[in-house]
Design a protein around this motif. Structure first.
Motif, PDB file in Angstrom:
ATOM      1  N   GLY A  87      -7.524  -1.233   9.735  1.00 52.61           N
ATOM      2  CA  GLY A  87      -6.920  -2.202  10.634  1.00 52.61           C
ATOM      3  C   GLY A  87      -7.142  -3.607  10.122  1.00 52.61           C
ATOM      4  N   ARG A  88      -6.086  -4.420  10.181  1.00 50.92           N
ATOM      5  CA  ARG A  88      -6.170  -5.790   9.660  1.00 50.92           C
ATOM      6  C   ARG A  88      -6.004  -6.795  10.801  1.00 50.92           C
ATOM      7  N   SER A  89      -6.799  -7.870  10.759  1.00 53.78           N
ATOM      8  CA  SER A  89      -6.666  -8.980  11.691  1.00 53.78           C
ATOM      9  C   SER A  89      -6.791  -8.507  13.142  1.00 53.78           C
ATOM     10  N   TYR A  90      -5.776  -8.740  13.986  1.00 44.30           N
ATOM     11  CA  TYR A  90      -5.814  -8.303  15.384  1.00 44.30           C
ATOM     12  C   TYR A  90      -5.759  -6.780  15.480  1.00 44.30           C
ATOM     13  N   GLY A  91      -5.327  -6.138  14.401  1.00 42.75           N
ATOM     14  CA  GLY A  91      -5.301  -4.676  14.385  1.00 42.75           C
ATOM     15  C   GLY A  91      -6.671  -4.061  14.197  1.00 42.75           C
ATOM     16  N   ALA A  92      -7.638  -4.855  13.728  1.00 41.04           N
ATOM     17  CA  ALA A  92      -8.981  -4.330  13.461  1.00 41.04           C
ATOM     18  C   ALA A  92      -9.698  -3.863  14.731  1.00 41.04           C
ATOM     19  N   PRO A  93      -9.774  -4.705  15.796  1.00 38.90           N
ATOM     20  CA  PRO A  93     -10.430  -4.217  17.015  1.00 38.90           C
ATOM     21  C   PRO A  93      -9.696  -3.048  17.664  1.00 38.90           C
ATOM     22  N   ILE A  94      -8.367  -3.016  17.529  1.00 39.79           N
ATOM     23  CA  ILE A  94      -7.603  -1.884  18.060  1.00 39.79           C
ATOM     24  C   ILE A  94      -7.958  -0.620  17.284  1.00 39.79           C
ATOM     25  N   MET A 154     -12.131  -2.426   8.384  1.00 39.65           N
ATOM     26  CA  MET A 154     -11.592  -3.585   9.099  1.00 39.65           C
ATOM     27  C   MET A 154     -11.478  -4.741   8.121  1.00 39.65           C
ATOM     28  N   VAL A 155     -10.252  -5.203   7.907  1.00 38.23           N
ATOM     29  CA  VAL A 155      -9.964  -6.271   6.950  1.00 38.23           C
ATOM     30  C   VAL A 155      -9.592  -7.546   7.704  1.00 38.23           C
ATOM     31  N   SER A 156     -10.246  -8.654   7.377  1.00 34.01           N
ATOM     32  CA  SER A 156      -9.991  -9.933   8.052  1.00 34.01           C
ATOM     33  C   SER A 156      -9.994  -9.764   9.571  1.00 34.01           C
ATOM     34  N   MET A 158      -4.939 -12.634   3.894  1.00 32.72           N
ATOM     35  CA  MET A 158      -4.157 -11.463   3.480  1.00 32.72           C
ATOM     36  C   MET A 158      -4.830 -10.700   2.347  1.00 32.72           C
ATOM     37  N   ILE A 159      -6.009 -10.207   2.612  1.00 32.40           N
ATOM     38  CA  ILE A 159      -6.821  -9.526   1.606  1.00 32.40           C
ATOM     39  C   ILE A 159      -6.170  -8.228   1.130  1.00 32.40           C
ATOM     40  N   THR A 160      -5.404  -7.580   1.996  1.00 31.39           N
ATOM     41  CA  THR A 160      -4.743  -6.342   1.565  1.00 31.39           C
ATOM     42  C   THR A 160      -3.698  -6.601   0.487  1.00 31.39           C
ATOM     43  N   TYR A 161      -3.287  -7.852   0.328  1.00 29.79           N
ATOM     44  CA  TYR A 161      -2.373  -8.236  -0.754  1.00 29.79           C
ATOM     45  C   TYR A 161      -3.139  -8.820  -1.936  1.00 29.79           C
ATOM     46  N   THR A 162      -4.024  -9.775  -1.662  1.00 32.15           N
ATOM     47  CA  THR A 162      -4.706 -10.485  -2.749  1.00 32.15           C
ATOM     48  C   THR A 162      -5.773  -9.642  -3.434  1.00 32.15           C
ATOM     49  N   HIS A 163      -6.303  -8.642  -2.735  1.00 30.74           N
ATOM     50  CA  HIS A 163      -7.355  -7.808  -3.308  1.00 30.74           C
ATOM     51  C   HIS A 163      -6.984  -6.327  -3.210  1.00 30.74           C
ATOM     52  N   LEU A 221       0.834  -1.202   0.000  1.00 27.19           N
ATOM     53  CA  LEU A 221       0.000   0.000   0.000  1.00 27.19           C
ATOM     54  C   LEU A 221       0.875   1.262   0.000  1.00 27.19           C
ATOM     55  N   MET A 222       1.934   1.240   0.806  1.00 24.59           N
ATOM     56  CA  MET A 222       2.825   2.400   0.858  1.00 24.59           C
ATOM     57  C   MET A 222       3.538   2.625  -0.467  1.00 24.59           C
ATOM     58  N   ASP A 223       3.794   1.544  -1.207  1.00 24.70           N
ATOM     59  CA  ASP A 223       4.526   1.648  -2.470  1.00 24.70           C
ATOM     60  C   ASP A 223       3.648   2.065  -3.647  1.00 24.70           C
ATOM     61  N   ASP A 224       2.342   2.013  -3.469  1.00 26.92           N
ATOM     62  CA  ASP A 224       1.441   2.278  -4.583  1.00 26.92           C
ATOM     63  C   ASP A 224       1.473   3.758  -4.970  1.00 26.92           C
ATOM     64  N   GLN A 225       1.831   4.038  -6.221  1.00 27.48           N
ATOM     65  CA  GLN A 225       2.013   5.423  -6.657  1.00 27.48           C
ATOM     66  C   GLN A 225       0.706   6.199  -6.701  1.00 27.48           C
ATOM     67  N   ASP A 226      -0.402   5.528  -7.004  1.00 28.92           N
ATOM     68  CA  ASP A 226      -1.699   6.216  -7.029  1.00 28.92           C
ATOM     69  C   ASP A 226      -2.100   6.647  -5.626  1.00 28.92           C
ATOM     70  N   LEU A 227      -1.913   5.759  -4.647  1.00 26.15           N
ATOM     71  CA  LEU A 227      -2.253   6.095  -3.274  1.00 26.15           C
ATOM     72  C   LEU A 227      -1.334   7.181  -2.731  1.00 26.15           C
ATOM     73  N   GLN A 228      -0.066   7.149  -3.150  1.00 24.42           N
ATOM     74  CA  GLN A 228       0.896   8.159  -2.695  1.00 24.42           C
ATOM     75  C   GLN A 228       0.485   9.565  -3.113  1.00 24.42           C
ATOM     76  N   LYS A 229      -0.174   9.674  -4.266  1.00 19.40           N
ATOM     77  CA  LYS A 229      -0.572  10.985  -4.773  1.00 19.40           C
ATOM     78  C   LYS A 229      -1.792  11.544  -4.047  1.00 19.40           C
ATOM     79  N   HIS A 230      -2.549  10.663  -3.412  1.00 18.28           N
ATOM     80  CA  HIS A 230      -3.821  11.094  -2.816  1.00 18.28           C
ATOM     81  C   HIS A 230      -3.858  11.037  -1.295  1.00 18.28           C
ATOM     82  N   PHE A 231      -2.881  10.335  -0.691  1.00 21.32           N
ATOM     83  CA  PHE A 231      -2.923  10.158   0.755  1.00 21.32           C
ATOM     84  C   PHE A 231      -1.561  10.363   1.407  1.00 21.32           C
ATOM     85  N   HIS A 232      -1.609  10.805   2.623  1.00 23.16           N
ATOM     86  CA  HIS A 232      -0.457  10.751   3.522  1.00 23.16           C
ATOM     87  C   HIS A 232      -0.565   9.386   4.198  1.00 23.16           C
TER      88      HIS A 232
END
Length: 302
Positions: free
Chosen positions: A147-154, A171-173, A270-275, A86-97
């Motif tokens: 937030g992904r996995s255990y990071g989602a409830p946090i 919240m992903v997975s 790992m939906i943030t990778y596969t999707h 996600l950090m490496d994606d050039q489209d996201l880099q142009k639109h988000f911090h």
């Protein structure tokens, strides 16, 4: 005879340590791997340490801090580098911090507590520790928290503390149902003090979180009732870590009319990778709440 038993025990401990490490090695990224990954890239994340008397948070960010923040919270075990794609994606880099953070107990992030405890297993404490990250952004726009996995409830708990600062929660997975905590053949061995000496620190932190997670999720129950920011829950049907019925728990307990649920029948954990393309489209086109989605099967033709 005693010597034979000693060597036998040592051998068993070594084998178990290797097996346990290999089970989750895909979720642990070394500093060497990070250096190699970014060696040939023009845009590299900026590493910062947020520090005060009790807290040390390591964050990696990319994109101008005058753009709206996309805050990424990893699972267990894991690290901020679990979101490199996600950090490496050039489209996201142009639109988000884009800001990815090591949770307390992972990487270089730590927290001093009044009561001396080796691991910070409290979801509320983990969430509060992440709040200073918001101050890194200077866009005056609300934050998207993923937030992904255990990071989602946090992530959900953190959002409940400062809902006025948050645009959307994704919240992903998610591992959020206190009655669906999964344990594996190796879980009990991960608590063995001798075996822990040979395991990565992130693995030991994750084990401590796992054995307190169900109780912590029960404390979180009131949060779901009052969650009022736009929320999306994405769950895979072939997830071996987060029970797929976690999405049913979310539907039952999240009362907000601003919630939607996406079920990917053939997806794993790992939906943030596969999707990635699907998540990118949600973020870039702000399509999250233009239409209500109850379930989607993007994999059935694959």
């Amino acid at each position: 005879m005693i010597l034979v038993k000693f060597f036998r025990s040592s051998f068993i401990i070594l084998i178990l340590s290797v097996l346990l490490t290999s089970c989750f090695s895909r979720y642990l990224i070394s500093e060497k791997q990070v250096r190699e990954h970014y060696a040939s890239k023009d845009i590299k994340p900026e590493i910062q340490i947020i520090k005060n008397d009790t807290l040390s948070l390591c964050v990696a960010s990319v994109g101008a801090d005058t753009l709206p923040m996309l805050l990424l919270i990893h699972g267990a075990p894991g690290s901020l580098w679990g979101y490199m794609n996600l950090m490496d994606d050039q489209d996201l880099q142009k639109h988000f911090h884009i800001v990815s953070v090591d949770r307390v107990g992972y990487g270089k992030s730590s927290l001093k507590l009044k009561k001396k405890r080796k691991y910070v297993t409290s979801i509320a404490t983990q969430a509060k520790a992440l709040l200073p990250v918001f101050d890194l952004n200077h866009s005056d726009q609300k934050v998207i928290v993923l937030g992904r996995s255990y990071g989602a409830p946090i992530a959900a708990k953190m959002v409940s503390l400062v809902p006025e600062k948050v645009k959307e929660l994704i919240m992903v997975s998610p591992v959020i149902d206190p009655d669906k905590e999964k344990f594996y053949w190796f879980s009990k061995w991960g608590r063995n003090a001798l075996i822990q000496l040979f395991l990565p620190g992130a693995f030991n932190t994750a084990t401590a979180e796992k054995y307190s997670h169900s109780d912590e999720l029960k404390k979180l129950l009131p949060v779901w009732q009052t969650l009022n920011v736009p929320t999306t829950v994405i769950q895979g049907g072939n997830d071996w870590i987060a029970d797929p019925t976690n999405i049913d728990f979310a539907k039952k307990h999240i009362k907000s009319k601003k919630a939607q649920y996406i079920f990917l029948y053939n997806a794993g954990h790992m939906i943030t990778y596969t999707h990635l393309d699907m998540i990118k489209e949600m973020l870039l086109r702000s399509q999250l709440f233009k239409e209500k989605i109850s379930a989607i099967d993007l994999d059935k033709d694959n």
